[in-house]
Scaffold this motif. Structure first.
Motif, PDB file in Angstrom:
ATOM      1  N   LEU A  95      -8.516  18.318  15.405  1.00 28.28           N
ATOM      2  CA  LEU A  95      -8.289  18.929  14.096  1.00 28.28           C
ATOM      3  C   LEU A  95      -8.306  20.448  14.180  1.00 28.28           C
ATOM      4  N   LYS A  96      -7.473  21.056  13.358  1.00 35.58           N
ATOM      5  CA  LYS A  96      -7.342  22.514  13.299  1.00 35.58           C
ATOM      6  C   LYS A  96      -7.679  23.004  11.896  1.00 35.58           C
ATOM      7  N   PRO A  97      -8.081  24.249  11.757  1.00 38.17           N
ATOM      8  CA  PRO A  97      -8.369  24.767  10.402  1.00 38.17           C
ATOM      9  C   PRO A  97      -7.191  24.598   9.452  1.00 38.17           C
ATOM     10  N   GLU A  98      -5.976  24.673   9.958  1.00 40.73           N
ATOM     11  CA  GLU A  98      -4.804  24.518   9.085  1.00 40.73           C
ATOM     12  C   GLU A  98      -4.595  23.090   8.617  1.00 40.73           C
ATOM     13  N   ASP A  99      -5.382  22.141   9.120  1.00 42.00           N
ATOM     14  CA  ASP A  99      -5.345  20.775   8.610  1.00 42.00           C
ATOM     15  C   ASP A  99      -6.192  20.616   7.353  1.00 42.00           C
ATOM     16  N   THR A 100      -6.934  21.649   7.000  1.00 43.18           N
ATOM     17  CA  THR A 100      -7.764  21.602   5.795  1.00 43.18           C
ATOM     18  C   THR A 100      -6.894  21.386   4.564  1.00 43.18           C
ATOM     19  N   ALA A 101      -7.206  20.344   3.802  1.00 40.15           N
ATOM     20  CA  ALA A 101      -6.400  19.984   2.633  1.00 40.15           C
ATOM     21  C   ALA A 101      -7.026  18.784   1.944  1.00 40.15           C
ATOM     22  N   GLY A 102      -6.509  18.485   0.759  1.00 38.83           N
ATOM     23  CA  GLY A 102      -6.788  17.208   0.124  1.00 38.83           C
ATOM     24  C   GLY A 102      -5.792  16.205   0.669  1.00 38.83           C
ATOM     25  N   TYR A 103      -6.269  15.075   1.120  1.00 37.45           N
ATOM     26  CA  TYR A 103      -5.398  14.050   1.708  1.00 37.45           C
ATOM     27  C   TYR A 103      -5.267  12.892   0.720  1.00 37.45           C
ATOM     28  N   TYR A 104      -4.017  12.497   0.469  1.00 37.43           N
ATOM     29  CA  TYR A 104      -3.716  11.491  -0.540  1.00 37.43           C
ATOM     30  C   TYR A 104      -3.035  10.283   0.093  1.00 37.43           C
ATOM     31  N   CYS A 105      -3.556   9.130  -0.222  1.00 33.27           N
ATOM     32  CA  CYS A 105      -2.981   7.869   0.233  1.00 33.27           C
ATOM     33  C   CYS A 105      -1.786   7.507  -0.655  1.00 33.27           C
ATOM     34  N   TYR A 106      -0.794   6.893  -0.058  1.00 30.24           N
ATOM     35  CA  TYR A 106       0.447   6.542  -0.751  1.00 30.24           C
ATOM     36  C   TYR A 106       0.838   5.114  -0.369  1.00 30.24           C
ATOM     37  N   VAL A 107       1.199   4.334  -1.384  1.00 34.84           N
ATOM     38  CA  VAL A 107       1.595   2.944  -1.144  1.00 34.84           C
ATOM     39  C   VAL A 107       2.809   2.616  -1.994  1.00 34.84           C
ATOM     40  N   GLN A 108       3.777   1.959  -1.395  1.00 35.18           N
ATOM     41  CA  GLN A 108       4.898   1.384  -2.153  1.00 35.18           C
ATOM     42  C   GLN A 108       4.620  -0.102  -2.277  1.00 35.18           C
ATOM     43  N   ALA A 109       4.532  -0.598  -3.501  1.00 29.40           N
ATOM     44  CA  ALA A 109       4.148  -1.987  -3.677  1.00 29.40           C
ATOM     45  C   ALA A 109       4.834  -2.614  -4.882  1.00 29.40           C
ATOM     46  N   THR A 110       4.883  -3.936  -4.847  1.00 32.78           N
ATOM     47  CA  THR A 110       5.297  -4.698  -6.031  1.00 32.78           C
ATOM     48  C   THR A 110       4.076  -5.469  -6.522  1.00 32.78           C
ATOM     49  N   THR A 111       4.087  -5.834  -7.775  1.00 33.11           N
ATOM     50  CA  THR A 111       2.957  -6.529  -8.362  1.00 33.11           C
ATOM     51  C   THR A 111       3.343  -7.962  -8.712  1.00 33.11           C
ATOM     52  N   VAL A 112       2.342  -8.767  -8.962  1.00 36.14           N
ATOM     53  CA  VAL A 112       2.555 -10.165  -9.328  1.00 36.14           C
ATOM     54  C   VAL A 112       3.372 -10.258 -10.622  1.00 36.14           C
ATOM     55  N   ILE A 113       3.126  -9.343 -11.536  1.00 39.74           N
ATOM     56  CA  ILE A 113       3.830  -9.379 -12.824  1.00 39.74           C
ATOM     57  C   ILE A 113       5.290  -8.967 -12.670  1.00 39.74           C
ATOM     58  N   LEU A 114       5.547  -7.999 -11.801  1.00 36.95           N
ATOM     59  CA  LEU A 114       6.907  -7.500 -11.564  1.00 36.95           C
ATOM     60  C   LEU A 114       7.214  -7.549 -10.071  1.00 36.95           C
ATOM     61  N   PRO A 115       7.440  -8.706  -9.510  1.00 36.74           N
ATOM     62  CA  PRO A 115       7.587  -8.837  -8.056  1.00 36.74           C
ATOM     63  C   PRO A 115       8.874  -8.240  -7.503  1.00 36.74           C
ATOM     64  N   MET A 116       9.837  -7.886  -8.371  1.00 35.62           N
ATOM     65  CA  MET A 116      11.093  -7.318  -7.882  1.00 35.62           C
ATOM     66  C   MET A 116      11.150  -5.818  -8.098  1.00 35.62           C
ATOM     67  N   VAL A 117      10.086  -5.228  -8.618  1.00 38.32           N
ATOM     68  CA  VAL A 117      10.070  -3.791  -8.907  1.00 38.32           C
ATOM     69  C   VAL A 117       9.135  -3.081  -7.939  1.00 38.32           C
ATOM     70  N   LEU A 118       9.728  -2.221  -7.108  1.00 42.30           N
ATOM     71  CA  LEU A 118       8.951  -1.474  -6.127  1.00 42.30           C
ATOM     72  C   LEU A 118       8.513  -0.151  -6.738  1.00 42.30           C
ATOM     73  N   ARG A 119       7.220   0.118  -6.735  1.00 40.74           N
ATOM     74  CA  ARG A 119       6.693   1.347  -7.315  1.00 40.74           C
ATOM     75  C   ARG A 119       5.804   2.092  -6.335  1.00 40.74           C
ATOM     76  N   ASP A 120       5.664   3.386  -6.589  1.00 40.83           N
ATOM     77  CA  ASP A 120       4.790   4.229  -5.776  1.00 40.83           C
ATOM     78  C   ASP A 120       3.426   4.339  -6.435  1.00 40.83           C
ATOM     79  N   TYR A 121       2.395   4.243  -5.629  1.00 41.64           N
ATOM     80  CA  TYR A 121       1.033   4.399  -6.114  1.00 41.64           C
ATOM     81  C   TYR A 121       0.312   5.437  -5.248  1.00 41.64           C
ATOM     82  N   TRP A 122      -0.559   6.203  -5.885  1.00 42.28           N
ATOM     83  CA  TRP A 122      -1.276   7.284  -5.186  1.00 42.28           C
ATOM     84  C   TRP A 122      -2.785   7.127  -5.361  1.00 42.28           C
ATOM     85  N   GLY A 123      -3.497   7.486  -4.311  1.00 42.60           N
ATOM     86  CA  GLY A 123      -4.943   7.529  -4.399  1.00 42.60           C
ATOM     87  C   GLY A 123      -5.409   8.830  -5.033  1.00 42.60           C
ATOM     88  N   GLN A 124      -6.728   8.925  -5.252  1.00 42.85           N
ATOM     89  CA  GLN A 124      -7.308  10.098  -5.912  1.00 42.85           C
ATOM     90  C   GLN A 124      -7.417  11.297  -4.973  1.00 42.85           C
TER      91      GLN A 124
END
Length: 122
Positions: free
Chosen positions: A85-114
């Motif tokens: 790791l380098k000092p320039e790696d300092t940042a907020g890191y956010y998780c990202y997921v593309q997923a479909t849900t049981v209610i809308l199984p044909m709709v792909l959406r982006d979801y983000w962590g905190q």
């Protein structure tokens, strides 16, 4: 809905390592791509690494060779192993997921962590 819970951030000295985790839960039908982005104050969020459902990976040039992304499909979890790791790696890191849900199984959406903070001191 899909919820993402991140863990593993913290403070480390330059040259050290951290491992980030992000677990997805909720009414998930399927997950496509997963990944990590990062952001520092005043700058746009930038891609760090992504991984497809088939395991293909993509990395930002600045982290290639130092960071490794992986996923556990059985646990709906994505990991980011960060080495040298380098000092320039300092940042907020956010998780990202593309997923479909049981209610809308044909709709792909982006979801983000905190976000989880990574601080690298020199």
């Amino acid at each position: 809905q899909v919820q993402l819970v991140e863990s593993g951030g913290g403070s480390v000295q330059a040259g050290g390592s951290l491992r980030l985790s992000c677990a997805a839960s909720g009414s998930i039908f399927s997950i496509n791509a997963m990944g990590w982005y990062r952001q520092t104050p005043g700058k746009q969020r930038e891609l760090v690494a992504t991984i497809t459902s088939g395991g293909s990976t993509n990395y930002a040039a600045s982290v290639k060779g130092r960071f490794t992304i992986s996923r556990d499909n059985a646990k709906n979890t994505v990991y980011l192993q960060m080495n040298s790791l380098k000092p320039e790696d300092t940042a907020g890191y956010y998780c990202y997921v593309q997923a479909t849900t049981v209610i809308l199984p044909m709709v792909l959406r982006d979801y983000w962590g905190q976000g989880t903070q990574v601080t690298v001191s020199s």
